[in-house]
Design an enzyme around this catalytic site. Structure first.
Site, PDB file in Angstrom:
ATOM      1  N   LYS A   9       0.912  -1.228  -0.038  1.00 42.60           N
ATOM      2  CA  LYS A   9       0.080   0.000  -0.071  1.00 42.60           C
ATOM      3  C   LYS A   9       0.772   1.349  -0.053  1.00 42.60           C
ATOM      4  O   LYS A   9       1.958   1.187   0.141  1.00 42.60           O
ATOM      5  CB  LYS A   9      -0.843  -0.064   1.098  1.00 42.60           C
ATOM      6  N   PHE A  57     -16.088   4.611   6.047  1.00 40.85           N
ATOM      7  CA  PHE A  57     -14.656   4.945   5.776  1.00 40.85           C
ATOM      8  C   PHE A  57     -13.994   4.587   4.425  1.00 40.85           C
ATOM      9  O   PHE A  57     -13.027   4.981   4.025  1.00 40.85           O
ATOM     10  CB  PHE A  57     -13.675   4.055   6.864  1.00 40.85           C
ATOM     11  N   ARG A  85      -1.376 -14.076   5.641  1.00 39.25           N
ATOM     12  CA  ARG A  85      -2.247 -13.161   6.435  1.00 39.25           C
ATOM     13  C   ARG A  85      -1.864 -13.330   7.636  1.00 39.25           C
ATOM     14  O   ARG A  85      -1.978 -12.448   8.571  1.00 39.25           O
ATOM     15  CB  ARG A  85      -3.835 -13.580   6.126  1.00 39.25           C
ATOM     16  N   THR A  91      -6.072  -6.606  10.754  1.00 36.15           N
ATOM     17  CA  THR A  91      -6.210  -5.547   9.924  1.00 36.15           C
ATOM     18  C   THR A  91      -5.692  -4.242  10.631  1.00 36.15           C
ATOM     19  O   THR A  91      -5.250  -3.412  10.237  1.00 36.15           O
ATOM     20  CB  THR A  91      -7.858  -5.063   9.466  1.00 36.15           C
ATOM     21  N   ARG A 102       2.116  -5.762  10.077  1.00 35.74           N
ATOM     22  CA  ARG A 102       1.434  -4.624  10.458  1.00 35.74           C
ATOM     23  C   ARG A 102       1.777  -4.328  11.858  1.00 35.74           C
ATOM     24  O   ARG A 102       1.805  -2.997  12.055  1.00 35.74           O
ATOM     25  CB  ARG A 102      -0.125  -4.829  10.178  1.00 35.74           C
ATOM     26  N   ASN A 112      -2.261   0.200   6.620  1.00 35.83           N
ATOM     27  CA  ASN A 112      -1.864  -0.847   7.446  1.00 35.83           C
ATOM     28  C   ASN A 112      -0.615  -1.614   6.186  1.00 35.83           C
ATOM     29  O   ASN A 112      -0.734  -2.945   6.505  1.00 35.83           O
ATOM     30  CB  ASN A 112      -2.953  -1.751   7.748  1.00 35.83           C
ATOM     31  N   HIS A 115      -2.058  -5.527   1.692  1.00 31.59           N
ATOM     32  CA  HIS A 115      -3.317  -6.080   1.414  1.00 31.59           C
ATOM     33  C   HIS A 115      -2.558  -7.704   1.022  1.00 31.59           C
ATOM     34  O   HIS A 115      -1.892  -7.866   0.240  1.00 31.59           O
ATOM     35  CB  HIS A 115      -4.174  -5.715   0.138  1.00 31.59           C
TER      36      HIS A 115
HETATM   37  P1  IDP Z   1      -7.803  -6.802   5.749  1.00 28.38           P
HETATM   38  O1  IDP Z   1      -7.167  -5.926   4.747  1.00 28.38           O
HETATM   39  O2  IDP Z   1      -7.285  -7.354   6.626  1.00 28.38           O
HETATM   40  O3  IDP Z   1      -8.433  -8.264   4.862  1.00 28.38           O
HETATM   41  P2  IDP Z   1     -10.783  -5.926   5.266  1.00 28.38           P
HETATM   42  O4  IDP Z   1     -11.500  -5.845   5.899  1.00 28.38           O
HETATM   43  O5  IDP Z   1     -10.780  -6.509   4.002  1.00 28.38           O
HETATM   44  O6  IDP Z   1      -9.304  -5.987   6.035  1.00 28.38           O
HETATM   45  O7  IDP Z   1     -10.630  -4.062   4.611  1.00 28.38           O
HETATM   46  C1  IDP Z   1      -9.743  -3.717   3.704  1.00 28.38           C
HETATM   47  C2  IDP Z   1      -8.990  -2.499   3.951  1.00 28.38           C
HETATM   48  O8  IDP Z   1      -9.607  -1.438   4.327  1.00 28.38           O
HETATM   49  C3  IDP Z   1      -8.081  -2.660   5.286  1.00 28.38           C
HETATM   50  O9  IDP Z   1      -6.746  -3.061   4.949  1.00 28.38           O
HETATM   51  C4  IDP Z   1      -8.112  -1.275   5.687  1.00 28.38           C
HETATM   52  O10 IDP Z   1      -7.034  -0.676   4.817  1.00 28.38           O
HETATM   53  C5  IDP Z   1      -9.282  -0.603   5.341  1.00 28.38           C
HETATM   54  N1  IDP Z   1     -10.160  -0.941   6.329  1.00 28.38           N
HETATM   55  C6  IDP Z   1     -11.087  -1.821   7.077  1.00 28.38           C
HETATM   56  N2  IDP Z   1     -11.627  -1.719   7.945  1.00 28.38           N
HETATM   57  C7  IDP Z   1     -11.551  -0.223   8.482  1.00 28.38           C
HETATM   58  C8  IDP Z   1     -11.925   0.675   9.192  1.00 28.38           C
HETATM   59  O11 IDP Z   1     -12.741   0.437  10.188  1.00 28.38           O
HETATM   60  N3  IDP Z   1     -11.571   2.000   9.098  1.00 28.38           N
HETATM   61  C9  IDP Z   1     -10.744   2.525   8.172  1.00 28.38           C
HETATM   62  N4  IDP Z   1     -10.327   1.607   7.297  1.00 28.38           N
HETATM   63  C10 IDP Z   1     -10.610   0.361   7.473  1.00 28.38           C
HETATM   64 MG    MG Z   2      -9.622  -8.055   2.922  1.00 27.97          MG
END
Ligand code: IDP
Ligand code: MG
Length: 138
Positions: A9, A57, A85, A91, A102, A112, A115
């Site tokens: 990212k 968000f 992962r 996350t 992370r 973070n 991905h």
């Molecule tokens: P992941 O990347 O751990 O799989 P996901 O739930 O798929 O998490 O969310 C995708 C991305 O969206 C996260 O990596 C993060 O950058 C962003 N994100 C997820 N939840 C939040 C939140 O509650 N606030 C702000 N950004 C978020």
């Molecule tokens: Mg995801």
């Protein structure tokens, strides 16, 4: 052999941590099978983040993810989807243990570092989203 899609990212790119993060995946025994720089546009953002496109968000995440070019890559290996992962950690970087990518390099729940695909179905769809068949050296 199982494959996964990762995206380094904008925070990873800005902090010049590309080598450090790829090194963790390689040291875990996974093979790099595809890689390139891309810049997210609106179409790609809506497709890649369809599962969270209606969350409050999303606009902030979209602005962050399109703020500079990112490195997309695919890795291959045994159990690579779950293992990558695990190497990332949860996350929210603030909740991620030290020793995870992370936990060591991330900022918060949004910014973070990296991905990674979360299932065989999403890995297949994501690799196809970012790479033409001839760009994947599996
Ligand atoms: P992941 O990347 O751990 O799989 P996901 O739930 O798929 O998490 O969310 C995708 C991305 O969206 C996260 O990596 C993060 O950058 C962003 N994100 C997820 N939840 C939040 C939140 O509650 N606030 C702000 N950004 C978020
Ligand atoms: Mg995801």
């Amino acid at each position: 052999m199982e494959k996964t899609l990762i995206i380094l990212k904008p925070d990873c790119m800005e902090k010049r941590l590309v080598g450090a993060v790829l090194d963790r995946f390689q040291k875990a025994g996974f093979d790099l099978i595809a890689a390139k720089l891309i810049r997210f546009d609106d179409t790609l953002l809506k497709e890649h983040y369809a599962h969270i496109a209606t969350r409050p968000f999303f606009p902030e995440l979209a602005a962050f993810m399109s703020s500079r070019p990112v490195l997309v890559a695919a890795f291959q290996g045994e159990n690579v989807i779950a293992r990558v992962r695990e190497l990332l950690g949860p996350t929210d970087s603030k909740k991620a243990p030290k020793g995870t990518i992370r936990g060591d390099f991330g900022t918060d729940v949004s910014v973070n570092i990296c991905h990674a695909s979360d299932s065989p179905e999403s890995a297949a769809a994501e690799i196809k989203r970012f790479f033409a068949p001839g760009e994947v050296f599996a």
